[in-house]
Motif scaffolding. Structure first.
Motif, PDB file in Angstrom:
ATOM      1  N   CYS A 244     104.229  36.186  46.196  1.00 44.32           N
ATOM      2  CA  CYS A 244     103.668  35.348  45.129  1.00 44.32           C
ATOM      3  C   CYS A 244     104.623  34.225  44.749  1.00 44.32           C
ATOM      4  O   CYS A 244     105.780  34.487  44.397  1.00 44.32           O
ATOM      5  CB  CYS A 244     103.367  36.200  43.897  1.00 44.32           C
ATOM      6  N   GLU A 246     105.098  31.190  42.042  1.00 41.02           N
ATOM      7  CA  GLU A 246     104.602  30.829  40.715  1.00 41.02           C
ATOM      8  C   GLU A 246     104.512  29.320  40.498  1.00 41.02           C
ATOM      9  O   GLU A 246     104.981  28.527  41.314  1.00 41.02           O
ATOM     10  CB  GLU A 246     105.514  31.440  39.651  1.00 41.02           C
ATOM     11  N   ILE A 256     101.539  35.706  38.449  1.00 42.11           N
ATOM     12  CA  ILE A 256     100.356  36.012  39.254  1.00 42.11           C
ATOM     13  C   ILE A 256     100.441  37.330  40.005  1.00 42.11           C
ATOM     14  O   ILE A 256      99.482  37.712  40.687  1.00 42.11           O
ATOM     15  CB  ILE A 256     100.079  34.867  40.255  1.00 42.11           C
ATOM     16  N   TYR A 312     100.761  33.759  48.755  1.00 41.24           N
ATOM     17  CA  TYR A 312      99.878  33.469  47.619  1.00 41.24           C
ATOM     18  C   TYR A 312     100.598  32.524  46.668  1.00 41.24           C
ATOM     19  O   TYR A 312     101.654  32.859  46.125  1.00 41.24           O
ATOM     20  CB  TYR A 312      99.513  34.796  46.943  1.00 41.24           C
ATOM     21  N   TRP A 314     100.257  29.701  43.348  1.00 40.76           N
ATOM     22  CA  TRP A 314      99.485  29.175  42.222  1.00 40.76           C
ATOM     23  C   TRP A 314     100.092  27.858  41.771  1.00 40.76           C
ATOM     24  O   TRP A 314     101.317  27.738  41.625  1.00 40.76           O
ATOM     25  CB  TRP A 314      99.487  30.187  41.071  1.00 40.76           C
ATOM     26  N   SER A 315      99.237  26.851  41.566  1.00 44.54           N
ATOM     27  CA  SER A 315      99.647  25.554  41.053  1.00 44.54           C
ATOM     28  C   SER A 315     100.735  24.947  41.942  1.00 44.54           C
ATOM     29  O   SER A 315     100.565  24.850  43.154  1.00 44.54           O
ATOM     30  CB  SER A 315     100.101  25.693  39.595  1.00 44.54           C
ATOM     31  N   ASP A 337      95.725  28.965  44.722  1.00 43.90           N
ATOM     32  CA  ASP A 337      94.953  28.990  43.481  1.00 43.90           C
ATOM     33  C   ASP A 337      95.379  27.828  42.594  1.00 43.90           C
ATOM     34  O   ASP A 337      96.573  27.679  42.287  1.00 43.90           O
ATOM     35  CB  ASP A 337      95.183  30.331  42.765  1.00 43.90           C
ATOM     36  N   THR A 339      95.704  24.642  43.076  1.00 44.92           N
ATOM     37  CA  THR A 339      96.744  23.847  43.725  1.00 44.92           C
ATOM     38  C   THR A 339      96.237  22.436  43.999  1.00 44.92           C
ATOM     39  O   THR A 339      95.050  22.233  44.254  1.00 44.92           O
ATOM     40  CB  THR A 339      97.181  24.529  45.041  1.00 44.92           C
ATOM     41  N   ARG A 387      89.759  26.007  39.817  1.00 48.27           N
ATOM     42  CA  ARG A 387      89.411  26.323  38.426  1.00 48.27           C
ATOM     43  C   ARG A 387      88.478  25.228  37.905  1.00 48.27           C
ATOM     44  O   ARG A 387      88.872  24.053  37.819  1.00 48.27           O
ATOM     45  CB  ARG A 387      90.674  26.394  37.558  1.00 48.27           C
ATOM     46  N   HIS A 496      93.430  26.412  33.736  1.00 46.95           N
ATOM     47  CA  HIS A 496      94.484  26.450  34.747  1.00 46.95           C
ATOM     48  C   HIS A 496      95.330  27.720  34.701  1.00 46.95           C
ATOM     49  O   HIS A 496      95.745  28.225  35.745  1.00 46.95           O
ATOM     50  CB  HIS A 496      95.388  25.221  34.570  1.00 46.95           C
ATOM     51  N   LEU A 500      94.079  35.351  37.425  1.00 47.21           N
ATOM     52  CA  LEU A 500      92.979  35.385  38.380  1.00 47.21           C
ATOM     53  C   LEU A 500      92.437  36.805  38.508  1.00 47.21           C
ATOM     54  O   LEU A 500      93.188  37.740  38.813  1.00 47.21           O
ATOM     55  CB  LEU A 500      93.460  34.899  39.751  1.00 47.21           C
TER      56      LEU A 500
END
Length: 520
Positions: A244, A246, A256, A312, A314-315, A337, A339, A387, A496, A500
């Motif tokens: 993950c 972040e 996440i 994985y 995010w952003s 996610d 992104t 999102r 945002h 999830l």
């Protein structure tokens, strides 16, 4: 044991007791230690505030004449007084800690870990991570064959015509700019979030049997990671590891990781350089070295095959994720996610138009987080989550301006250029200008689209760009384009920063290849 070990020892946050499952016990310092620590903490906050406001402070002091020769004794007296307060506070902290049996046990465990490299006893404690021994060092694995990644521009790249822009951009990025891009690296924010981070980390350790590791990168940064091992869960997804990455103000402690943990994957979280327990700064080269080290740690220390790893992000963590995928293209898949496609197009609307030239130079030279470009270096399965109420990577919450749209279309246009010509791109943009409604393909239509893909990939190979569709008519191309868009992207009706739900996380779809396979 030396008294200095108590004075300069790490801060103790938590002790875990109980076998086999730990029980959380917050460390409560005694009155003497607490008083000394409060003074030192206050001085630290004042120093942090002074650092960020130093231009204003120096200007104020200069105008008041404090830098004149006759004011030097006053400044010296003030500095001496502050130094004396620090010394007294350190001594009080040391005395208080020495009186604590819990702190003494922690120091003994720390000394044991440093001498024989066993951290078993130390894992009973949650301490300031700077004192934690290194669990995995990339240099011991790579030797001299692997060199640090360096993407920074040098002065040789500067041109005389743009020198003013170059100088301002350089100063901006290396002072406040990087903190604006990665606010999670600001120490004041970290101090404010410290209780939540400690509590979140304790929950991961206590509820999910998490194990904290320190990973040292090729450029000598120390990365704070936490691993959840679910490989013994034979009925779950534990044989697959989810790494993950972040966002720009995210930490694994409160980030996440919760989504794949709930789905019983094995999970590895890490903090960007300069975030919480990780050292360094979140500059692109340091962040790249960090995620590279994390993947090598997962493979060589934790024992996961690269093919069993899902990346994985995010952003802004999508950039770290895509870079890792470009280094290790055999990973099981990439999940992105919320992104964006390119940091530049997020930065420009948020700055005055008059500074556009400086912003462009600063981003392109020193923080060029171009996910659309980077995604072309990874040819494995990829899945994007958008999102629909995103307020960060979209302008005024308008879904048609969501930068995830542009990333999705960039990926599909590169991978299937004949299926995403101008007509199909226009139609796809229209679909993306509003939330994607749930759609169930007629079985015959889905089989037909899959059959075309499998037949082409089996005959021509599954490499990208895949030139399928050159001989299709516009209607067939549009049918295939919409099919691929829905296979690669899913909408989540949320803003945002919300967690999830597990139902939105899955192993990315891929084109199966079975020679001679025919749908019936």
């Amino acid at each position: 044991m030396s008294f200095l070990n108590y004075i300069f020892g790490p801060k103790l946050y938590m002790e875990y007791k109980g076998v086999p499952e730990p029980q959380r016990k917050i460390y409560e310092p005694g009155a003497v230690e607490k008083f000394g620590e409060q003074i030192l903490s206050t001085l630290s906050v004042v120093w942090s505030v002074s650092y960020y406001t130093s231009p204003l402070i120096f200007t104020f002091l200069y105008r008041r004449g404090y830098f004149a020769a006759d004011s030097i004794p006053t400044l010296a007296k003030f500095t001496t007084s502050v130094g004396l307060i620090v010394i007294i506070s350190l001594f009080m902290r040391g005395v208080g800690r020495r009186q604590s049996r819990t702190y003494t046990n922690m120091i003994n465990a720390l000394m044991l870990a440093k001498t024989n490299k066993s951290t078993d006893a130390l894992r009973r404690f949650d301490i300031d991570f700077a004192a934690w021994p290194v669990d995995f060092d990339v240099k011991t694995l790579a030797g001299d064959a692997k060199k640090p990644i360096n993407t920074a521009s040098s002065c040789e790249d500067w041109s005389l015509a743009t020198l003013p822009y170059e100088l301002i951009a350089y100063v901006a990025i290396h002072t406040f700019g990087l903190s604006m891009i990665y606010p999670g690296s600001v120490k004041l924010i970290q101090k404010f979030m410290a209780p939540a981070l400690i509590s979140g980390r304790a929950k991961l350790i206590e509820d999910d049997n998490g194990i904290r590791y320190k990973v040292k990168t090729i450029d000598s940064n120390e990365i704070d990671t936490l691993f959840i091992d679910n490989r013994n869960d034979n009925v779950g997804n534990g044989k697959t590891l989810v790494i993950c990455s972040e966002g720009n103000a995210g930490f694994y402690e409160v980030g996440i990781m919760g989504t794949p943990i709930a789905l019983k994957y094995s999970v590895l979280g890490w903090n960007h350089p300069g975030f919480a327990g990780s050292t360094g700064q979140p500059k692109p080269d340091q962040d790249k070295n960090a995620i590279d080290a994390v993947v090598l740690f997962a493979h060589n220390h934790l024992g996961f095959a690269i093919e069993d790893i899902i990346l994985y992000g995010w952003s802004i963590g999508g950039y770290s994720t895509l870079f890792a995928a470009s280094l290790y293209p055999e990973v099981k898949g990439v999940v992105l996610d919320a992104t964006f496609d390119d940091l530049l197009y997020l930065a420009l609307p948020r700055m005055p138009i008059s500074l556009g030239g400086i912003v462009r130079v600063a981003i392109r030279k020193y923080c060029n987080l171009n996910n659309a470009e980077l995604s072309m270096k990874y040819h494995g399965p990829i899945f994007l989550i958008r999102r629909t109420e995103d307020e960060v990577i979209a302008e005024d919450n308008r879904i048609d301006t969501n930068r995830g749209n542009y990333l999705t279309l960039s990926v599909l246009k590169y991978r299937f250029p004949n299926l995403f010509s101008s007509t199909q791109l226009t139609r796809a943009k229209g679909l993306l200008s509003k939330p994607l409604e749930s759609y169930s393909y007629p079985i015959a239509e889905e089989k037909l689209c899959m059959s075309r893909l499998i037949t082409f990939a089996s005959d021509e190979g599954k490499s990208y760009p895949m030139l399928i569709g050159a001989d299709y008519n516009e209607e067939t191309r549009s049918q295939m384009a919409i099919f691929l868009l829905r296979k690669h992207l899913r909408d989540y009706n949320s803003t945002h920063c919300t967690q999830l739900p597990g139902e939105f996380f899955s192993i990315p779809w891929d084109i199966p290849i079975e020679h001679g396979f025919v749908f019936t």
